[in-house]
Design a protein around this motif. Structure first.
Motif, PDB file in Angstrom:
ATOM      1  N   PHE A 122       0.819  -1.228   0.000  1.00  0.00           N
ATOM      2  CA  PHE A 122       0.000   0.000   0.000  1.00  0.00           C
ATOM      3  C   PHE A 122       0.849   1.273   0.000  1.00  0.00           C
ATOM      4  N   PRO A 152       2.719   4.224  -1.502  1.00  0.00           N
ATOM      5  CA  PRO A 152       2.906   4.953  -2.764  1.00  0.00           C
ATOM      6  C   PRO A 152       4.252   5.663  -2.884  1.00  0.00           C
ATOM      7  N   VAL A 192       2.338   8.667  -5.610  1.00  0.00           N
ATOM      8  CA  VAL A 192       0.903   8.417  -5.455  1.00  0.00           C
ATOM      9  C   VAL A 192       0.437   7.044  -5.964  1.00  0.00           C
ATOM     10  N   ASN A 213      -6.220  -3.377  -6.796  1.00  0.00           N
ATOM     11  CA  ASN A 213      -7.077  -2.689  -5.839  1.00  0.00           C
ATOM     12  C   ASN A 213      -7.985  -3.691  -5.120  1.00  0.00           C
ATOM     13  N   ALA A 273     -10.571  -3.306  -3.538  1.00  0.00           N
ATOM     14  CA  ALA A 273     -11.997  -3.034  -3.760  1.00  0.00           C
ATOM     15  C   ALA A 273     -12.476  -3.577  -5.099  1.00  0.00           C
ATOM     16  N   LEU A 274     -11.540  -3.935  -5.960  1.00  0.00           N
ATOM     17  CA  LEU A 274     -11.876  -4.325  -7.337  1.00  0.00           C
ATOM     18  C   LEU A 274     -11.296  -5.703  -7.664  1.00  0.00           C
ATOM     19  N   ASP A 282      -7.966  -3.968 -11.505  1.00  0.00           N
ATOM     20  CA  ASP A 282      -8.365  -2.567 -11.687  1.00  0.00           C
ATOM     21  C   ASP A 282      -9.635  -2.350 -12.513  1.00  0.00           C
ATOM     22  N   ARG A 283     -10.157  -3.434 -13.127  1.00  0.00           N
ATOM     23  CA  ARG A 283     -11.426  -3.341 -13.857  1.00  0.00           C
ATOM     24  C   ARG A 283     -11.405  -2.345 -15.019  1.00  0.00           C
ATOM     25  N   ILE A 284     -10.230  -2.082 -15.542  1.00  0.00           N
ATOM     26  CA  ILE A 284     -10.129  -1.333 -16.795  1.00  0.00           C
ATOM     27  C   ILE A 284      -9.400  -2.233 -17.790  1.00  0.00           C
ATOM     28  N   THR A 300      -3.424   1.566 -16.124  1.00  0.00           N
ATOM     29  CA  THR A 300      -3.049   2.980 -16.191  1.00  0.00           C
ATOM     30  C   THR A 300      -2.041   3.258 -15.091  1.00  0.00           C
ATOM     31  N   ASP A 350       1.811   9.061 -14.691  1.00  0.00           N
ATOM     32  CA  ASP A 350       1.366  10.164 -15.553  1.00  0.00           C
ATOM     33  C   ASP A 350       0.228   9.763 -16.486  1.00  0.00           C
ATOM     34  N   GLY A 351      -0.588   8.815 -16.064  1.00  0.00           N
ATOM     35  CA  GLY A 351      -1.749   8.438 -16.865  1.00  0.00           C
ATOM     36  C   GLY A 351      -1.428   7.602 -18.086  1.00  0.00           C
ATOM     37  N   TYR A 356     -13.079  -8.930 -14.116  1.00  0.00           N
ATOM     38  CA  TYR A 356     -13.248  -8.433 -15.479  1.00  0.00           C
ATOM     39  C   TYR A 356     -12.500  -7.120 -15.651  1.00  0.00           C
TER      40      TYR A 356
END
Lengths: 319, 319
Positions: A54, A56, A63, A71, A73-74, A78-80, A84, A87-88, A264
């Motif tokens: 955990f 960063p 960060v 994650n 929670a997911l 990351d569910r994408i 990512t 810097d995105g 997923y």
């Protein structure tokens, strides 16, 4: 083997559903994966690994932590479609869950690391993920007296315990605790024949009869082997990047199906959102079969029974 | 009032430290902040708000949630000077902790929102934070049957409960549960005169005698008022951006000192890393005093007693 009245004592009270030959093809998920001889699983390493997972400040931006893409929670992913990171930037591949990753025979989609110790530092250093120089990461950790203490407790024989090897071993130790036993399917394999309903059992039968189990076998439902696949939108050469061997072109390690309903989207590039679509693609690409609607629905119902109990962990109070 | 032997029953067993006049200047932190009449605090709203707080799908990248910058592992803030948001952009100001934010008289460094309901949607829509169109965020939530259920449970009288107002109210409700009572200083104010050691008490005395308490007063140790300050490296005009009034140039709302030891770095631009440095700057800038080393050490020791019990929350299992 026991027979007659002696046997009667050991069978469950419920009527046998007659699917023993199918059940025998599967293995329930143990509570813990194999622990390597050179990285004993100690509470001190697990606690430290939990903190680091955990943390960063071991990313260059300060960060992004392991838990950003993995994650809790997911489904610890990351569910994408594709990860990512720094810097995105968007990476090439879908984030695999860390759940039950200790059961895998190799790590990463292309199997480029043999174990979690080898895997752990990759995302920290990758330009499109945490984009961090490892020496700087270790210096940052060394700035905190709490980390000095926790590394010393985890590695009491080391004069200088804050080093890359120990960082990797602690992260690997924590990840080996992130297992999801006691799914409905595990309870079924352990003898509770009511843990699956009829459609879920039909799905298990279809999963075996259609050959899905050829690759999705073993406790994590992966053979940890590499198979050639090109899913929609992917030009990723996969394992070829690791070996340079033409025979490995477009090959990827079979992903685990444990908790697949909560991890997923699917495929190496996250091309598919639903299990139904994924099952259809796998039937066509890997088995050369056009599954009927009913077969897809049944296998999907079966896959939903592979979601286990989520592991305990702490959101640590970081220094 | 009771006197004589009747009084003797009610005082603590420990000897009085003679600092009652100082203690009387402070207020312990209640377990809950005021709850607004138009947003009753219900378990359903808190549970929904807890989910939404950890929900990255309400950011345009799909990877940034409220918890990314208000990280529970990092004092519900981010421990970097200025917030890093969408595509790695760096904002203008330091991330305030959400701990005890329900006790503040206004929200954001410049107080541009009066309450948490007004604050909640700001970071979702801000280009340098979650960079999300609110309508799209609501559509994404509406795609999940679990959110349809949870919004309906939280807002049973609404025909169409997934809307911006309810999103803000749920987030605000969850944030009102993130309080940190029972710090050593609270225990001291409640009568345990051994909860602070001598240096910490000296720090409390210095905090009062030097006038820090003029602005850092009340249960959250802020007057929720705006004061002019320019810390090193900052050209931020602060409250002037909100009011356009020249008198508000460079003014910022007094930050809470609750949990200040775990919510570094400090100041509107995160210019300072240590409490010692921050105390020295505040003495000079706000009080016109050059604090002695000992005074700085004492006040810093006192500030460490303001770290309370971290709140319970769940890492939710998101759909």
């Amino acid at each position: 083997m026991a027979v007659g009245s002696a046997l009667a004592i050991t069978v469950p009270a419920t009527a046998d559903d007659g699917l023993g030959d199918y059940r025998d093809r599967f293995e329930p998920l143990p509570h813990f994966p194999p622990i390597p001889a050179d990285n004993s699983l100690t509470p001190e390493k697990v606690e430290l690994g939990n903190m680091l997972f955990f943390e960063p400040r071991i990313s260059s931006s300060g960060v992004i932590s392991c838990a950003t893409c993995h994650n809790p929670a997911l489904g610890w992913a990351d569910r994408i479609p594709r990860a990512t990171g720094h810097d995105g930037q968007i990476g090439e591949r879908n984030t695999p869950t860390v759940l039950n990753s200790g059961f895998l025979g190799s790590q990463f989609w292309d199997g480029r690391e043999p174990d979690l110790e080898g895997q752990a530092l990759g995302p920290i250093e990758a330009d499109v993920e945490m984009a961090m120089d490892l020496e700087t990461a270790l210096e940052r950790l060394n700035d905190f007296t709490l980390y000095q203490t926790k590394f010393a407790e985890a590695y009491p024989d080391d004069a200088d315990p804050i080093n890359a090897n120990n960082l990797a071993h602690a992260l690997a130790s924590f990840q080996r605790t992130l297992n999801t036993p006691n799914s409905p399917f595990d309870r079924y394999l352990h003898g509770d024949q009511n843990a699956l309903d009829q459609q879920e059992k039909d799905g298990m039968v279809a999963f075996v009869d259609n050959g899905c189990i050829a690759c999705h076998s073993g406790p994590a439902m992966t053979d940890s082997n590499f198979h050639r696949i090109q899913v929609p939108g992917s030009s990723d050469v996969g394992r070829f990047e690791v070996t340079g061997d033409e025979a490995d072109m477009y090959k990827f390690r079979t992903p685990t199906l444990r908790n697949v309903a909560v991890t997923y989207p699917y495929m190496n590039n996250g091309a598919t959102e639903t299990l139904e679509e994924s099952v259809a693609i796998m039937g066509k690409e890997m088995l050369g079969r056009d599954f009927e609607e009913q077969t897809i629905a049944d296998i999907t119902a079966f896959l939903h029974t592979l979601t286990g109990e989520m592991p305990d962990f702490d959101v640590p109070a970081l220094p």
